[in-house]
Design an enzyme around this catalytic site. Structure first.
Site, mmCIF file in Angstrom:
data_model
loop_
_atom_site.group_PDB
_atom_site.id
_atom_site.type_symbol
_atom_site.label_atom_id
_atom_site.label_comp_id
_atom_site.label_asym_id
_atom_site.label_seq_id
_atom_site.Cartn_x
_atom_site.Cartn_y
_atom_site.Cartn_z
ATOM 1 N N ASP A 146 25.514 -7.735 12.931
ATOM 2 C CA ASP A 146 24.624 -6.665 12.447
ATOM 3 C C ASP A 146 24.484 -6.646 10.930
ATOM 4 O OD1 ASP A 146 24.517 -5.750 15.143
ATOM 5 O OD2 ASP A 146 26.437 -4.765 14.823
ATOM 6 N N LYS A 159 20.694 -10.341 9.602
ATOM 7 C CA LYS A 159 20.299 -11.768 9.582
ATOM 8 C C LYS A 159 18.816 -11.951 9.900
ATOM 9 C CE LYS A 159 23.594 -12.499 12.591
ATOM 10 N NZ LYS A 159 24.344 -11.232 12.510
ATOM 11 N N GLY A 175 20.965 -8.779 18.507
ATOM 12 C CA GLY A 175 19.778 -7.958 18.325
ATOM 13 C C GLY A 175 19.337 -8.094 16.888
ATOM 14 N N HIS A 176 18.312 -8.876 16.650
ATOM 15 C CA HIS A 176 17.849 -9.098 15.282
ATOM 16 C C HIS A 176 16.594 -8.272 15.035
ATOM 17 C CE1 HIS A 176 20.102 -13.187 15.030
ATOM 18 N NE2 HIS A 176 20.894 -12.149 15.068
ATOM 19 N N GLN A 220 25.549 -12.738 15.898
ATOM 20 C CA GLN A 220 26.852 -12.063 15.695
ATOM 21 C C GLN A 220 27.377 -12.397 14.290
ATOM 22 O OE1 GLN A 220 26.665 -13.880 19.014
ATOM 23 N NE2 GLN A 220 25.656 -12.003 19.615
HETATM 24 P P1 IMP Z 1 29.981 -9.715 24.172
HETATM 25 O O1 IMP Z 1 29.423 -10.684 23.196
HETATM 26 O O2 IMP Z 1 28.939 -8.883 24.881
HETATM 27 O O3 IMP Z 1 30.945 -10.357 25.125
HETATM 28 O O4 IMP Z 1 30.863 -8.623 23.366
HETATM 29 C C1 IMP Z 1 32.062 -8.975 22.682
HETATM 30 C C2 IMP Z 1 32.194 -8.202 21.375
HETATM 31 O O5 IMP Z 1 31.221 -8.678 20.447
HETATM 32 C C3 IMP Z 1 31.964 -6.700 21.502
HETATM 33 O O6 IMP Z 1 32.799 -6.030 20.578
HETATM 34 C C4 IMP Z 1 30.523 -6.529 21.069
HETATM 35 O O7 IMP Z 1 30.265 -5.238 20.573
HETATM 36 C C5 IMP Z 1 30.423 -7.588 19.975
HETATM 37 N N1 IMP Z 1 29.058 -8.089 19.777
HETATM 38 C C6 IMP Z 1 28.389 -8.958 20.560
HETATM 39 N N2 IMP Z 1 27.173 -9.202 20.051
HETATM 40 C C7 IMP Z 1 27.073 -8.497 18.923
HETATM 41 C C8 IMP Z 1 26.051 -8.368 17.926
HETATM 42 O O8 IMP Z 1 24.980 -8.979 17.979
HETATM 43 N N3 IMP Z 1 26.334 -7.545 16.891
HETATM 44 C C9 IMP Z 1 27.524 -6.891 16.769
HETATM 45 N N4 IMP Z 1 28.501 -6.987 17.670
HETATM 46 C C10 IMP Z 1 28.281 -7.781 18.744
#
Ligand code: IMP
Length: 425
Positions: free
Chosen positions: A13, A16, A40-41, A223
Protein backbone atom coordinates in the site's frame (compact mmCIF):
# COMPACT_ATOMS: atom_id res chain seq x y z
CA UNK A 1 14.00 4.48 -18.93
CA UNK A 2 15.40 1.03 -19.75
CA UNK A 3 14.56 -2.13 -17.73
CA UNK A 4 13.20 -1.13 -14.33
CA UNK A 5 11.74 -2.92 -11.35
CA UNK A 6 9.43 -1.06 -9.01
CA UNK A 7 8.83 -2.49 -5.56
CA UNK A 8 7.07 -1.57 -2.36
CA UNK A 9 9.55 -1.32 0.50
CA UNK A 10 7.16 -1.50 3.46
CA UNK A 11 4.10 -3.70 4.14
CA UNK A 12 2.36 -2.87 0.85
CA UNK A 13 0.00 0.00 0.00
CA UNK A 14 2.89 2.40 -0.59
CA UNK A 15 1.28 3.91 -3.71
CA UNK A 16 3.03 1.82 -6.36
CA UNK A 17 0.14 2.07 -8.82
CA UNK A 18 0.46 5.84 -8.85
CA UNK A 19 4.19 5.83 -9.48
CA UNK A 20 3.84 3.20 -12.19
CA UNK A 21 1.23 5.40 -13.83
CA UNK A 22 3.64 8.35 -13.75
CA UNK A 23 6.57 6.30 -15.06
CA UNK A 24 4.50 4.72 -17.83
CA UNK A 25 4.75 7.96 -19.83
CA UNK A 26 7.96 6.48 -21.23
CA UNK A 27 7.19 2.77 -21.03
CA UNK A 28 6.47 0.15 -23.70
CA UNK A 29 5.56 -2.74 -21.43
CA UNK A 30 4.43 -3.22 -17.81
CA UNK A 31 4.87 -6.65 -16.25
CA UNK A 32 3.33 -7.96 -13.01
CA UNK A 33 5.43 -10.83 -11.66
CA UNK A 34 3.98 -12.07 -8.34
CA UNK A 35 0.96 -12.08 -6.09
CA UNK A 36 -2.60 -12.01 -7.33
CA UNK A 37 -5.77 -10.07 -6.71
CA UNK A 38 -4.75 -9.57 -3.07
CA UNK A 39 -3.07 -6.46 -4.48
CA UNK A 40 -4.97 -3.21 -4.97
CA UNK A 41 -3.28 -0.50 -6.99
CA UNK A 42 -5.16 2.78 -7.03
CA UNK A 43 -4.68 5.13 -9.96
CA UNK A 44 -6.39 8.53 -10.17
CA UNK A 45 -6.58 10.17 -13.58
CA UNK A 46 -8.38 13.51 -13.61
CA UNK A 47 -11.66 12.92 -11.78
CA UNK A 48 -11.57 9.19 -12.42
CA UNK A 49 -10.37 6.73 -9.83
CA UNK A 50 -9.49 3.15 -10.77
CA UNK A 51 -8.48 0.27 -8.52
CA UNK A 52 -6.54 -2.50 -10.23
CA UNK A 53 -6.03 -5.88 -8.62
CA UNK A 54 -4.49 -8.10 -11.30
CA UNK A 55 -4.15 -5.92 -14.35
CA UNK A 56 -0.83 -4.08 -14.65
CA UNK A 57 -0.99 -0.31 -14.14
CA UNK A 58 0.09 0.41 -17.74
CA UNK A 59 -3.46 -0.30 -18.92
CA UNK A 60 -4.41 3.40 -19.08
CA UNK A 61 -2.00 4.17 -21.91
CA UNK A 62 -3.11 2.45 -25.09
CA UNK A 63 0.26 1.65 -26.60
CA UNK A 64 1.53 -0.30 -23.59
CA UNK A 65 1.63 -4.11 -23.50
CA UNK A 66 0.50 -5.33 -20.08
CA UNK A 67 1.82 -8.70 -19.00
CA UNK A 68 0.51 -10.86 -16.16
CA UNK A 69 3.58 -13.01 -15.62
CA UNK A 70 4.13 -16.66 -14.75
CA UNK A 71 4.86 -15.82 -11.10
CA UNK A 72 1.30 -14.76 -10.34
CA UNK A 73 -1.64 -16.74 -9.07
CA UNK A 74 -4.60 -15.60 -11.14
CA UNK A 75 -8.25 -15.85 -10.17
CA UNK A 76 -9.91 -16.41 -13.54
CA UNK A 77 -13.25 -14.99 -12.41
CA UNK A 78 -11.65 -11.94 -10.81
CA UNK A 79 -9.56 -11.22 -13.91
CA UNK A 80 -12.56 -11.53 -16.20
CA UNK A 81 -14.52 -9.15 -13.92
CA UNK A 82 -11.72 -6.62 -13.75
CA UNK A 83 -11.31 -6.62 -17.53
CA UNK A 84 -15.03 -6.26 -18.12
CA UNK A 85 -15.25 -3.34 -15.71
CA UNK A 86 -12.46 -1.52 -17.50
CA UNK A 87 -14.12 -2.11 -20.87
CA UNK A 88 -17.37 -0.68 -19.47
CA UNK A 89 -15.42 2.47 -18.54
CA UNK A 90 -14.00 2.77 -22.04
CA UNK A 91 -10.53 1.33 -21.37
CA UNK A 92 -9.23 -1.13 -23.95
CA UNK A 93 -7.97 -4.49 -22.64
CA UNK A 94 -6.65 -5.80 -25.93
CA UNK A 95 -3.04 -5.39 -24.83
CA UNK A 96 -3.30 -7.70 -21.83
CA UNK A 97 -1.26 -10.90 -22.04
CA UNK A 98 -1.63 -13.63 -19.43
CA UNK A 99 1.29 -16.02 -19.04
CA UNK A 100 0.43 -19.57 -20.05
CA UNK A 101 2.49 -20.68 -17.05
CA UNK A 102 0.67 -18.57 -14.43
CA UNK A 103 -1.15 -20.67 -11.84
CA UNK A 104 -4.88 -20.23 -11.52
CA UNK A 105 -6.81 -19.49 -8.35
CA UNK A 106 -10.00 -21.51 -8.38
CA UNK A 107 -13.07 -21.04 -6.15
CA UNK A 108 -11.93 -23.85 -3.81
CA UNK A 109 -8.69 -21.92 -3.10
CA UNK A 110 -10.66 -18.93 -1.81
CA UNK A 111 -12.75 -21.24 0.37
CA UNK A 112 -9.59 -22.93 1.69
CA UNK A 113 -8.03 -19.53 2.48
CA UNK A 114 -11.01 -18.62 4.66
CA UNK A 115 -11.11 -22.12 6.17
CA UNK A 116 -7.44 -21.96 7.22
CA UNK A 117 -7.83 -18.49 8.72
CA UNK A 118 -10.89 -19.71 10.60
CA UNK A 119 -8.91 -22.67 11.97
CA UNK A 120 -5.95 -20.56 13.20
CA UNK A 121 -6.04 -19.68 16.88
CA UNK A 122 -6.45 -16.05 17.95
CA UNK A 123 -3.01 -14.37 17.83
CA UNK A 124 -1.90 -16.75 15.07
CA UNK A 125 -4.27 -15.49 12.41
CA UNK A 126 -2.50 -13.88 9.45
CA UNK A 127 -5.39 -11.65 8.43
CA UNK A 128 -5.19 -12.76 4.79
CA UNK A 129 -7.22 -11.04 2.11
CA UNK A 130 -9.24 -14.25 1.63
CA UNK A 131 -8.46 -14.25 -2.08
CA UNK A 132 -7.02 -17.79 -2.17
CA UNK A 133 -3.41 -16.68 -2.56
CA UNK A 134 -1.76 -19.05 -0.04
CA UNK A 135 -3.68 -22.18 -1.12
CA UNK A 136 -2.98 -21.52 -4.83
CA UNK A 137 0.76 -21.09 -4.20
CA UNK A 138 0.64 -24.24 -2.02
CA UNK A 139 -0.81 -26.21 -4.95
CA UNK A 140 1.90 -24.77 -7.21
CA UNK A 141 4.61 -25.95 -4.78
CA UNK A 142 2.90 -29.32 -4.39
CA UNK A 143 2.80 -29.61 -8.18
CA UNK A 144 -0.93 -30.08 -8.49
CA UNK A 145 -1.88 -26.51 -9.51
CA UNK A 146 -3.77 -25.66 -12.68
CA UNK A 147 -1.88 -23.38 -15.06
CA UNK A 148 -3.39 -20.92 -17.54
CA UNK A 149 -2.37 -23.11 -20.49
CA UNK A 150 -4.77 -25.80 -19.21
CA UNK A 151 -7.68 -23.41 -19.78
CA UNK A 152 -7.12 -23.78 -23.51
CA UNK A 153 -8.48 -27.36 -23.58
CA UNK A 154 -11.87 -27.23 -21.86
CA UNK A 155 -12.34 -31.02 -21.63
CA UNK A 156 -9.01 -31.60 -19.94
CA UNK A 157 -9.52 -28.48 -17.82
CA UNK A 158 -12.91 -29.72 -16.62
CA UNK A 159 -11.42 -33.07 -15.58
CA UNK A 160 -8.60 -31.34 -13.66
CA UNK A 161 -10.98 -28.83 -12.09
CA UNK A 162 -13.34 -31.56 -10.91
CA UNK A 163 -10.51 -33.71 -9.57
CA UNK A 164 -9.05 -30.81 -7.54
CA UNK A 165 -12.42 -29.51 -6.35
CA UNK A 166 -13.39 -32.98 -5.10
CA UNK A 167 -10.13 -33.20 -3.17
CA UNK A 168 -10.86 -29.88 -1.45
CA UNK A 169 -14.51 -30.76 -0.82
CA UNK A 170 -13.39 -33.91 1.02
CA UNK A 171 -11.32 -31.76 3.40
CA UNK A 172 -14.17 -29.27 3.88
CA UNK A 173 -16.83 -31.89 4.51
CA UNK A 174 -14.65 -33.84 6.97
CA UNK A 175 -14.26 -30.62 8.96
CA UNK A 176 -17.98 -29.83 8.77
CA UNK A 177 -17.23 -26.77 6.62
CA UNK A 178 -19.40 -25.66 3.71
CA UNK A 179 -18.49 -27.46 0.42
CA UNK A 180 -18.26 -26.17 -3.15
CA UNK A 181 -21.01 -26.80 -5.70
CA UNK A 182 -18.66 -28.18 -8.34
CA UNK A 183 -21.09 -28.25 -11.30
CA UNK A 184 -22.42 -24.72 -10.74
CA UNK A 185 -18.97 -23.25 -10.15
CA UNK A 186 -17.62 -25.03 -13.23
CA UNK A 187 -20.05 -23.13 -15.47
CA UNK A 188 -18.64 -19.80 -14.20
CA UNK A 189 -15.06 -20.96 -14.41
CA UNK A 190 -15.61 -22.25 -17.96
CA UNK A 191 -17.08 -18.89 -19.06
CA UNK A 192 -14.05 -17.11 -17.59
CA UNK A 193 -11.67 -19.52 -19.34
CA UNK A 194 -13.34 -18.82 -22.70
CA UNK A 195 -13.15 -15.07 -22.05
CA UNK A 196 -9.45 -15.20 -21.14
CA UNK A 197 -8.34 -17.59 -23.90
CA UNK A 198 -7.29 -14.94 -26.48
CA UNK A 199 -5.02 -13.35 -23.87
CA UNK A 200 -3.11 -16.50 -22.85
CA UNK A 201 0.41 -16.31 -24.34
CA UNK A 202 3.97 -17.42 -23.83
CA UNK A 203 4.85 -14.17 -22.09
CA UNK A 204 8.42 -15.20 -21.28
CA UNK A 205 9.10 -14.77 -24.99
CA UNK A 206 7.12 -11.50 -25.16
CA UNK A 207 9.10 -9.98 -22.28
CA UNK A 208 12.53 -11.17 -23.46
CA UNK A 209 11.92 -9.94 -27.00
CA UNK A 210 11.03 -6.51 -25.62
CA UNK A 211 14.15 -6.43 -23.44
CA UNK A 212 16.38 -7.50 -26.34
CA UNK A 213 14.82 -4.82 -28.57
CA UNK A 214 15.81 -2.17 -25.96
CA UNK A 215 12.20 -1.39 -25.16
CA UNK A 216 11.39 0.28 -21.87
CA UNK A 217 10.08 -2.48 -19.67
CA UNK A 218 8.73 -1.85 -16.17
CA UNK A 219 8.25 -4.67 -13.67
CA UNK A 220 5.46 -3.80 -11.27
CA UNK A 221 5.82 -5.30 -7.80
CA UNK A 222 2.76 -5.91 -5.64
CA UNK A 223 2.56 -5.90 -1.82
CA UNK A 224 5.82 -4.86 -0.13
CA UNK A 225 9.21 -6.28 0.80
CA UNK A 226 8.19 -6.83 4.43
CA UNK A 227 5.46 -9.20 3.19
CA UNK A 228 7.95 -11.27 1.14
CA UNK A 229 7.70 -15.02 1.81
CA UNK A 230 11.48 -15.22 2.50
CA UNK A 231 12.45 -11.75 3.66
CA UNK A 232 9.31 -10.45 5.34
CA UNK A 233 7.91 -10.80 8.85
CA UNK A 234 7.26 -14.54 8.47
CA UNK A 235 4.70 -16.06 9.05
CA UNK A 236 2.77 -12.77 8.80
CA UNK A 237 3.58 -12.45 5.11
CA UNK A 238 2.04 -13.19 1.75
CA UNK A 239 3.01 -16.31 -0.23
CA UNK A 240 5.13 -14.83 -3.03
CA UNK A 241 8.52 -13.18 -3.61
CA UNK A 242 7.61 -9.52 -3.40
CA UNK A 243 11.21 -8.30 -3.53
CA UNK A 244 13.04 -7.25 -6.70
CA UNK A 245 14.58 -10.70 -7.16
CA UNK A 246 11.06 -12.07 -7.65
CA UNK A 247 10.78 -10.18 -10.94
CA UNK A 248 13.34 -12.43 -12.64
CA UNK A 249 11.69 -15.72 -11.70
CA UNK A 250 8.17 -14.35 -11.96
CA UNK A 251 8.59 -13.07 -15.50
CA UNK A 252 11.38 -15.31 -16.82
CA UNK A 253 13.95 -12.58 -17.38
CA UNK A 254 17.62 -12.69 -16.41
CA UNK A 255 18.97 -10.39 -13.63
CA UNK A 256 21.62 -9.39 -16.19
CA UNK A 257 19.11 -7.08 -17.90
CA UNK A 258 17.85 -5.06 -14.94
CA UNK A 259 19.01 -1.42 -14.93
CA UNK A 260 17.14 0.39 -12.15
CA UNK A 261 15.23 -0.48 -9.02
CA UNK A 262 12.70 1.99 -7.67
CA UNK A 263 11.67 1.58 -4.03
CA UNK A 264 8.32 3.13 -3.19
CA UNK A 265 7.75 4.13 0.44
CA UNK A 266 5.37 6.30 2.39
CA UNK A 267 7.02 8.91 4.59
CA UNK A 268 5.30 7.18 7.50
CA UNK A 269 4.40 3.49 7.85
CA UNK A 270 1.20 1.47 7.47
CA UNK A 271 0.28 -2.17 7.72
CA UNK A 272 -2.95 -4.03 7.02
CA UNK A 273 -3.60 -7.46 8.52
CA UNK A 274 -1.90 -9.03 11.52
CA UNK A 275 1.78 -9.19 12.45
CA UNK A 276 4.45 -7.11 14.19
CA UNK A 277 4.68 -3.39 13.47
CA UNK A 278 7.32 -1.75 15.73
CA UNK A 279 6.43 1.92 15.11
CA UNK A 280 2.64 1.49 15.24
CA UNK A 281 0.78 4.40 16.86
CA UNK A 282 -2.37 3.56 18.71
CA UNK A 283 -3.13 7.21 19.46
CA UNK A 284 -4.31 10.51 17.99
CA UNK A 285 -1.31 10.87 15.68
CA UNK A 286 -1.94 7.39 14.23
CA UNK A 287 -5.61 8.25 13.76
CA UNK A 288 -4.65 11.54 12.11
CA UNK A 289 -2.43 9.71 9.61
CA UNK A 290 -5.21 7.21 8.90
CA UNK A 291 -7.83 9.91 8.37
CA UNK A 292 -5.77 12.39 6.36
CA UNK A 293 -4.10 9.59 4.37
CA UNK A 294 -7.40 7.71 3.75
CA UNK A 295 -5.74 4.57 5.02
CA UNK A 296 -8.21 1.88 4.07
CA UNK A 297 -7.23 -1.23 2.06
CA UNK A 298 -8.01 -0.98 -1.66
CA UNK A 299 -8.82 -4.72 -1.81
CA UNK A 300 -10.61 -5.47 1.44
CA UNK A 301 -11.55 -1.98 2.69
CA UNK A 302 -9.89 -2.81 6.03
CA UNK A 303 -8.54 0.07 8.15
CA UNK A 304 -4.76 0.23 7.90
CA UNK A 305 -2.65 0.44 11.04
CA UNK A 306 -0.45 3.60 10.99
CA UNK A 307 2.85 4.60 12.59
CA UNK A 308 6.05 6.63 12.34
CA UNK A 309 8.55 6.08 9.54
CA UNK A 310 10.66 3.02 10.39
CA UNK A 311 14.11 3.61 8.92
CA UNK A 312 15.42 0.27 10.23
CA UNK A 313 12.80 -1.71 8.32
CA UNK A 314 13.04 0.48 5.22
CA UNK A 315 16.84 0.40 5.14
CA UNK A 316 16.73 -3.40 5.31
CA UNK A 317 14.17 -3.38 2.55
CA UNK A 318 16.27 -1.13 0.31
CA UNK A 319 19.22 -3.47 0.88
CA UNK A 320 17.31 -6.67 -0.01
CA UNK A 321 15.86 -5.01 -3.11
CA UNK A 322 18.98 -3.14 -4.18
CA UNK A 323 16.93 0.06 -4.44
CA UNK A 324 18.81 2.87 -6.19
CA UNK A 325 15.88 5.29 -6.63
CA UNK A 326 13.33 6.26 -4.02
CA UNK A 327 9.76 7.36 -4.56
CA UNK A 328 8.65 9.06 -1.32
CA UNK A 329 4.89 9.07 -0.99
CA UNK A 330 2.15 10.93 0.83
CA UNK A 331 4.24 13.80 2.16
CA UNK A 332 1.16 15.96 2.49
CA UNK A 333 -0.23 13.59 5.17
CA UNK A 334 2.42 14.91 7.58
CA UNK A 335 1.72 18.60 6.77
CA UNK A 336 -0.20 19.33 9.97
CA UNK A 337 1.98 17.50 12.50
CA UNK A 338 4.17 19.86 14.58
CA UNK A 339 6.65 17.16 15.55
CA UNK A 340 7.74 14.11 13.55
CA UNK A 341 9.60 11.01 14.61
CA UNK A 342 11.77 8.61 12.66
CA UNK A 343 12.78 5.25 14.12
CA UNK A 344 16.54 4.95 13.62
CA UNK A 345 17.30 1.84 15.72
CA UNK A 346 15.62 -0.91 17.72
CA UNK A 347 16.25 -1.88 21.30
CA UNK A 348 15.62 -5.59 21.86
CA UNK A 349 16.20 -7.08 25.33
CA UNK A 350 18.47 -4.13 26.20
CA UNK A 351 20.58 -4.47 23.02
CA UNK A 352 20.51 -1.70 20.40
CA UNK A 353 20.56 -2.75 16.75
CA UNK A 354 20.10 -1.18 13.33
CA UNK A 355 19.51 -4.57 11.72
CA UNK A 356 16.00 -5.80 11.05
CA UNK A 357 15.51 -9.08 12.99
CA UNK A 358 14.60 -12.29 11.18
CA UNK A 359 12.47 -13.54 14.05
CA UNK A 360 8.97 -12.18 14.55
CA UNK A 361 9.17 -12.87 18.28
CA UNK A 362 12.09 -10.38 18.48
CA UNK A 363 10.08 -7.86 16.46
CA UNK A 364 7.29 -8.02 18.98
CA UNK A 365 9.69 -7.07 21.81
CA UNK A 366 11.14 -4.03 20.07
CA UNK A 367 11.38 -0.66 21.74
CA UNK A 368 11.85 1.78 18.85
CA UNK A 369 14.54 4.44 19.25
CA UNK A 370 13.34 7.68 17.71
CA UNK A 371 14.91 10.82 16.36
CA UNK A 372 12.60 13.86 16.53
CA UNK A 373 12.38 16.33 13.67
CA UNK A 374 10.32 19.54 13.49
CA UNK A 375 7.22 19.35 11.31
CA UNK A 376 6.90 21.93 8.51
CA UNK A 377 3.26 22.88 9.27
CA UNK A 378 2.57 24.07 5.70
CA UNK A 379 0.38 22.76 2.90
CA UNK A 380 2.63 20.92 0.42
CA UNK A 381 -0.11 19.48 -1.78
CA UNK A 382 0.33 22.07 -4.55
CA UNK A 383 4.12 21.99 -4.69
CA UNK A 384 5.60 20.78 -7.96
CA UNK A 385 9.37 21.17 -7.38
CA UNK A 386 11.74 19.93 -4.68
CA UNK A 387 13.23 23.43 -4.47
CA UNK A 388 9.84 24.87 -3.45
CA UNK A 389 9.33 22.51 -0.50
CA UNK A 390 9.54 24.06 3.00
CA UNK A 391 13.11 23.79 4.35
CA UNK A 392 11.93 21.58 7.22
CA UNK A 393 10.23 19.21 4.77
CA UNK A 394 13.45 18.95 2.73
CA UNK A 395 15.32 18.19 5.93
CA UNK A 396 12.89 15.38 6.79
CA UNK A 397 13.01 13.82 3.33
CA UNK A 398 16.78 14.08 3.10
CA UNK A 399 17.12 12.39 6.48
CA UNK A 400 14.85 9.55 5.33
CA UNK A 401 16.97 9.07 2.21
CA UNK A 402 20.20 9.19 4.18
CA UNK A 403 18.96 6.58 6.67
CA UNK A 404 17.73 4.12 4.04
CA UNK A 405 20.83 4.67 1.89
CA UNK A 406 19.22 5.49 -1.46
CA UNK A 407 18.61 8.62 -3.53
CA UNK A 408 15.28 10.42 -3.86
CA UNK A 409 13.93 10.31 -7.42
CA UNK A 410 10.22 11.05 -7.00
CA UNK A 411 8.12 12.86 -4.41
CA UNK A 412 4.36 12.60 -4.13
CA UNK A 413 2.23 15.20 -2.36
CA UNK A 414 -1.29 13.95 -3.08
CA UNK A 415 -3.32 11.29 -4.86
CA UNK A 416 -3.59 12.92 -8.31
CA UNK A 417 -1.27 12.26 -11.26
CA UNK A 418 -0.18 15.94 -11.21
CA UNK A 419 0.75 15.81 -7.51
CA UNK A 420 3.95 13.91 -8.22
CA UNK A 421 7.29 15.32 -9.30
CA UNK A 422 10.64 13.87 -10.25
CA UNK A 423 13.88 15.26 -8.90
CA UNK A 424 17.51 14.66 -9.73
CA UNK A 425 19.68 14.96 -6.63
P1 IMP B 1 -2.64 -12.89 1.54
O1 IMP B 1 -1.68 -12.31 0.56
O2 IMP B 1 -4.09 -12.65 1.19
O3 IMP B 1 -2.35 -14.33 1.83
O4 IMP B 1 -2.45 -12.13 2.95
C1 IMP B 1 -1.25 -12.25 3.72
C2 IMP B 1 -0.90 -10.92 4.39
O5 IMP B 1 -0.48 -9.99 3.39
C3 IMP B 1 -2.05 -10.26 5.13
O6 IMP B 1 -1.54 -9.58 6.26
C4 IMP B 1 -2.57 -9.24 4.14
O7 IMP B 1 -3.22 -8.17 4.77
C5 IMP B 1 -1.27 -8.80 3.47
N1 IMP B 1 -1.46 -8.30 2.11
C6 IMP B 1 -1.68 -9.02 0.99
N2 IMP B 1 -1.78 -8.22 -0.07
C7 IMP B 1 -1.60 -6.97 0.36
C8 IMP B 1 -1.55 -5.70 -0.30
O8 IMP B 1 -1.68 -5.56 -1.52
N3 IMP B 1 -1.33 -4.63 0.50
C9 IMP B 1 -1.12 -4.74 1.85
N4 IMP B 1 -1.15 -5.90 2.49
C10 IMP B 1 -1.39 -7.02 1.76
Amino acid sequence: MPVTILVGTQWGDEGKGKIIDVLTRDVDMVVRYQGGNNAGHTVEIGDNKYVLHLIPSGIFRESIINVIGNGLVVDALALQNEMQHLVERGISVKNIQLSDKAHMIMPYHCMMDRFREFQREEGKKIGTTGKGIGPAYSDKAQRCGIRALELLDLNLFKARYTEQAEKYNKIFSEAGFETLDIEASWEEVKAAAIYLTPHIKNTVVTVNEAVKANKNVLFEGAQGALLDIDHGTYPFVTSSSTTAGGACGGAGVSPRYIDDIYGVMKVYTTRVGEGPFPTELDDEVGNHMGTVGHEFGATTGRKRRCGWFDAVASRYSCMVNGVNKLALMKMDVLDQLPELKICTAYEIDGEVTKDFPSDCRALEKIVPIYETIDGWMEDTSNITKYEDLPEKAKKYLDRVAELVEADIAIISVGPRRDQTFEISK
